[in-house]
Design an enzyme around this catalytic site. Structure first.
Site, mmCIF file in Angstrom:
data_model
loop_
_atom_site.group_PDB
_atom_site.id
_atom_site.type_symbol
_atom_site.label_atom_id
_atom_site.label_comp_id
_atom_site.label_asym_id
_atom_site.label_seq_id
_atom_site.Cartn_x
_atom_site.Cartn_y
_atom_site.Cartn_z
ATOM 1 N N LEU A 94 0.881 -1.166 0.000
ATOM 2 C CA LEU A 94 0.000 0.000 0.000
ATOM 3 C C LEU A 94 0.921 1.217 0.000
ATOM 4 O O LEU A 94 1.994 1.178 0.618
ATOM 5 C CB LEU A 94 -0.879 0.019 1.257
ATOM 6 C CG LEU A 94 -1.989 -1.034 1.346
ATOM 7 C CD1 LEU A 94 -2.736 -0.909 2.671
ATOM 8 C CD2 LEU A 94 -2.970 -0.892 0.181
ATOM 9 N N ASP A 95 0.505 2.284 -0.670
ATOM 10 C CA ASP A 95 1.326 3.502 -0.692
ATOM 11 C C ASP A 95 1.527 4.027 0.730
ATOM 12 O O ASP A 95 0.722 3.736 1.620
ATOM 13 C CB ASP A 95 0.627 4.598 -1.514
ATOM 14 C CG ASP A 95 0.494 4.210 -2.966
ATOM 15 O OD1 ASP A 95 1.253 3.338 -3.420
ATOM 16 O OD2 ASP A 95 -0.383 4.787 -3.640
ATOM 17 N N ILE A 96 2.534 4.852 0.876
ATOM 18 C CA ILE A 96 2.829 5.390 2.215
ATOM 19 C C ILE A 96 1.619 6.116 2.817
ATOM 20 O O ILE A 96 1.359 6.028 4.015
ATOM 21 C CB ILE A 96 4.103 6.282 2.191
ATOM 22 C CG1 ILE A 96 4.519 6.668 3.595
ATOM 23 C CG2 ILE A 96 3.934 7.499 1.302
ATOM 24 C CD1 ILE A 96 5.941 7.183 3.717
ATOM 25 N N HIS A 128 0.205 2.140 -7.617
ATOM 26 C CA HIS A 128 -0.671 3.323 -7.661
ATOM 27 C C HIS A 128 -1.924 3.122 -8.518
ATOM 28 O O HIS A 128 -2.460 4.092 -9.052
ATOM 29 C CB HIS A 128 0.075 4.534 -8.238
ATOM 30 C CG HIS A 128 1.206 5.049 -7.401
ATOM 31 N ND1 HIS A 128 1.224 4.959 -6.029
ATOM 32 C CD2 HIS A 128 2.345 5.682 -7.760
ATOM 33 C CE1 HIS A 128 2.340 5.497 -5.577
ATOM 34 N NE2 HIS A 128 3.038 5.942 -6.609
ATOM 35 N N LYS A 157 -5.068 5.332 -7.710
ATOM 36 C CA LYS A 157 -4.795 6.763 -7.930
ATOM 37 C C LYS A 157 -4.697 7.062 -9.424
ATOM 38 O O LYS A 157 -5.193 8.081 -9.897
ATOM 39 C CB LYS A 157 -3.508 7.169 -7.221
ATOM 40 C CG LYS A 157 -3.670 7.198 -5.708
ATOM 41 C CD LYS A 157 -2.361 7.523 -5.029
ATOM 42 C CE LYS A 157 -2.502 7.420 -3.520
ATOM 43 N NZ LYS A 157 -1.217 7.313 -2.843
#
Ligand code: URA
Length: 242
Positions: free
Chosen positions: A102-104, A190, A193
């Site tokens: 998962l992204d930061i 991503h 997004k």
């Protein structure tokens, strides 16, 4: 580790619920009934049984973490804290790693395990495992025809990449902000997004709520984790032929 925490981590309920189990005399440590929830146990050595079922015999370990923003999905990082930091007191800490990324700044359901094949399969696009996210996006999404993405996916121009079909459901639209649930079948970097950017609704907040048949446990606050139950492990494995 405290006995009540240990049992709660294994999915036997909240600390309060687990205390009830212990009071009822259903919990044994090394074949002796224990009525003290704060008893310290060593999960590597002690044999804990609930209702006569041993629960500490796992060879591989499977946890769900409610990941907070600000942590990278890696075992090591030079700059930021990692999702593994929450597990520092687990005896198997050194063998753990996250399943996918998962992204930061993304929150929510992240699996942490010692099982390499399980991790690899769950992340591999071949198995089409659904990942469902709650997202807050900029813009009013109510006028967009969202149905078409369920058949065709979308072509991400910047990446020259055709996504698999995905589903967007609207939760709420208020002023210029929309809340949605989006379910994708791939773990590309991503991906959510990028999809939302391309449709014209940049993501402001992102949280993963489900992987395949496993939902994030509502009882876990961000930064908290627990063991998956045997049933949860079995159901997830069945998705990827294990
Ligand atoms: N898609 C994203 O854009 N970010 C995540 O963290 C997960 C899926």
């Amino acid at each position: 580790m405290r006995l009540d925490k240990f049992l709660s981590n294994f999915g036997f309920g909240s600390r309060k619920e687990v205390k009830q189990l212990i009071k009822q005399g259903l919990v044994y440590v090394n074949d002796t009934i224990v009525k003290n929830p704060s008893l310290k146990i060593n999960p590597e050595i002690d044999i804990v049984k609930v209702d006569n079922e041993p629960i500490s015999y796992q060879k591989e370990f499977y946890f769900m973490l409610n990941k907070p923003s600000g942590y990278v999905s890696a075992t090591k990082d030079e700059t930021y804290p990692t999702v593994l930091d929450f597990f520092i007191n687990e005896p198997v800490y050194k063998n753990l790693f996250p399943v996918g990324r998962l992204d930061i700044d993304t929150e929510g359901l992240l699996l942490i395990t010692t099982d390499g094949i399980f991790a690899h399969r769950l992340s591999h696009p071949k198995w089409n495992v659904q990942k469902e996210y709650f997202a807050i996006v900029k813009g009013d999404i109510s006028t967009v025809n969202l149905k078409k993405f369920e058949d065709t996916g979308i072509f991400l121009k910047k990446d020259k990449y055709q996504t698999k079909p995905f589903k967007i459901e609207i939760v709420k639209v208020e002023k210029d902000i929309s809340e949605i649930k989006i379910t994708v079948k791939e773990g590309k970097y991503h991906i959510v997004k990028k999809i939302m950017e391309q449709i014209g609704f940049p993501v402001l907040y992102l949280k993963r709520e489900r992987i395949g048949n496993l939902k994030l446990d509502d009882n876990l606050k961000t930064g908290e984790y627990r063991h998956l139950t045997e049933e949860e492990i079995k159901k997830l494995k069945s998705l990827v032929n294990l």
